[in-house]
Motif scaffolding. Structure first.
Motif, PDB file in Angstrom:
ATOM      1  N   ASN A 157      71.021  -0.655  96.964  1.00  0.00           N
ATOM      2  CA  ASN A 157      72.291  -1.502  97.052  1.00  0.00           C
ATOM      3  C   ASN A 157      73.385  -1.031  96.309  1.00  0.00           C
ATOM      4  N   ASP A 215      75.270  -2.871  94.416  1.00  0.00           N
ATOM      5  CA  ASP A 215      75.370  -3.326  93.128  1.00  0.00           C
ATOM      6  C   ASP A 215      74.564  -3.111  92.095  1.00  0.00           C
ATOM      7  N   THR A 255      71.133  -2.523  92.435  1.00  0.00           N
ATOM      8  CA  THR A 255      69.886  -3.265  92.611  1.00  0.00           C
ATOM      9  C   THR A 255      69.090  -2.310  93.378  1.00  0.00           C
TER      10      THR A 255
END
Length: 481
Positions: A84, A86, A88
């Protein structure tokens, strides 16, 4: 070795004798394998040194083992592996936050702010690296000679030779261990053993496998002595009573060791006597070799490394000054379930090698023993949906007190799967399969020189080493003190 006179040999007599000997247990085929053992010498050591090859069968996924950690390259890694935006976890990409406990801290920072972390399961290995007891060799793999992506893609193997049968498990295992495809009969560990035989009071204990048969330890004269994690493998029928009878055991012991007039019988008996004697030597030596270092339970690699450590502790009793060991762990062919299964495997590698290093420190030989990893190949940087596929180059670990640790060796590869003409796309051959920038020959030569091999002897150990040299492909990579 004694040779057989064909005129005196009969198939029926041989089969009858083989049937009798088969009752003695599984150690006899091994005993026969010792028959060709000879003596050789290129150097005679006065100190002790050991190399321990830790082979990871199946092809370890490089990108989730030594993970790009700096912001820019982590973002590239995560995007390629389905993570992802971000940071993660997603797909087969690890979360950046999960890597915080295993960030590698080299004594000299990599250029351009590049950083790496190990898989979160490898806390022990990260600790060894950061303490200066381990190093990472980046992007190493089999090469015949230096080769570029364009040269590889040309298909011109006459001018741009490449290793045989790339991406094949059995063949690349053999190429890593012997520089030849499956069917090779001599490995570079065995070649090292050939040079060191006369350094040991019993040359049979020069090359030892704790994980079964391996071409890595086969030399022209040196052959592997196979042990189990529990110690020497006995010929069961002459070790204990047969059908509860000591008399039968005694008769069978006489049978398998009696030297008849037939050349085959005499040779069989001689080798069997040596097998029985060697098992007794190993068993007696190990009885006095106990360690206080804790090794992890339920870990087959740790069990193998523990018996290797005990054999090293027994070096005085066994009269050994130079030894080459082979241990292994399988299960790394993770086309599927990479995220679920790789952590278990890497934890076993990390904890076992950490315990082994601690055991060598306990024995006072940490600077005399060097362990190093190897594997069939690396894997693709791209995901196949649940894992990664067969590749070429890989990142590997070198552990020991003589290692110039807390350092990366070799060239950090770009994090790329593109097929353009830019420099970032020149160190893979498709889907992020690393094109090695360091050859196995260089990796092995660096270990061999530390072991005591002279520069003039390297070509006899590593047939392709003459194809490397200079600043781009140095024969000595510098990771050994």
């Amino acid at each position: 070795m004694n040779f057989i006179d064909p005129a005196c040999h009969t198939r029926r007599a041989f089969l009858r004798r083989s049937a009798q000997l088969a009752a003695t247990g599984t150690a006899l085929p091994f005993a026969l394998n010792l028959a060709a053992l000879g003596e050789a010498a290129a150097f005679e050591a006065s100190d002790y040194k050991a190399l321990v090859c830790v082979f990871l069968y199946g092809g370890c996924d490089y990108a989730n083992t030594v993970v790009p950690y700096d912001g820019a390259r982590y973002a590239q890694y995560s995007a390629i592996r389905g993570g992802n935006g971000d940071g993660t976890a997603g797909g087969i990409a690890l979360a950046r936050a999960a890597l915080g406990g295993t960030v590698l801290q080299p004594a000299t920072a990599l250029a351009g702010g590049l950083q790496y972390a190990l898989h979160p399961a490898m806390t022990g290995m990260a600790g060894l690296f950061n303490a200066g007891r381990a190093a990472v060799q980046l992007n190493v793999g089999p090469l015949v000679a230096p080769i570029t992506r364009a040269q590889y893609a040309s298909g011109d193997r006459r001018n741009y030779p490449a290793p045989p049968k790339l991406f094949s498990h059995n063949d690349q295992q053999s190429v890593w261990q012997s520089q030849g495809a499956e069917g090779s009969s001599v490995g570079w560990g065995g070649n090292l053993g050939d040079l060191a035989l006369s350094s040991n009071a019993n040359s049979l204990f020069t090359c030892i496998s704790a994980t079964g048969n391996t071409v890595f330890l086969a030399g022209d004269q040196a052959l592997q002595y196979q042990i189990s994690p529990g110690g020497a493998v006995p010929i069961n029928a002459v070790k204990g009573n047969v059908y509860g009878s000591t008399a039968v055991r005694g008769l069978l012991g006489e049978l398998v060791q009696s030297a008849g007039t037939h050349a085959m019988e005499a040779e069989y008996a001689r080798v069997t006597q040596r097998s029985i004697g060697s098992e007794g030597q190993i068993t007696a030596a190990l009885a006095g070799a106990q360690l206080s270092t804790a090794f992890p339970a339920n870990n087959s690699l740790a069990d193998q490394l523990k018996v290797v450590a005990r054999l090293i502790a027994s070096r005085g009793a066994l009269g050994t000054r130079r030894q080459v060991f082979f241990v292994s762990l399988g299960g790394f062919d993770l086309h599927d379930n990479l995220i679920a299964n790789q952590p278990v495997l890497l934890d076993r590698v990390s904890s076992a090698m950490t315990a082994f290093y601690n055991a060598t420190a306990e024995l006072g030989v940490a600077d005399k023993v060097t362990a190093f990893t190897a594997s069939d190949f690396g894997r693709t940087l791209t995901s196949n949906g649940d894992g990664s596929d067969h590749g070429w180059g890989n990142h590997h670990f070198v552990v020991g007190g003589a290692v110039r640790g807390a350092a990366f060796y070799g060239t950090p590869p770009p994090v790329s799967v593109g097929n353009g003409s830019g420099s970032e796309d020149q160190w893979h051959v498709g889907q992020g399969r690393l094109l090695p920038s360091t050859a196995v020959d260089q990796y092995a030569a660096t270990l061999a020189r530390w072991f005591g091999v002279a520069n003039g002897e390297l070509a006899g150990v590593l047939p392709h080493i003459g194809n490397f040299g200079g600043s781009g492909y140095p024969v000595d990579l510098g990771f050994m003190g």
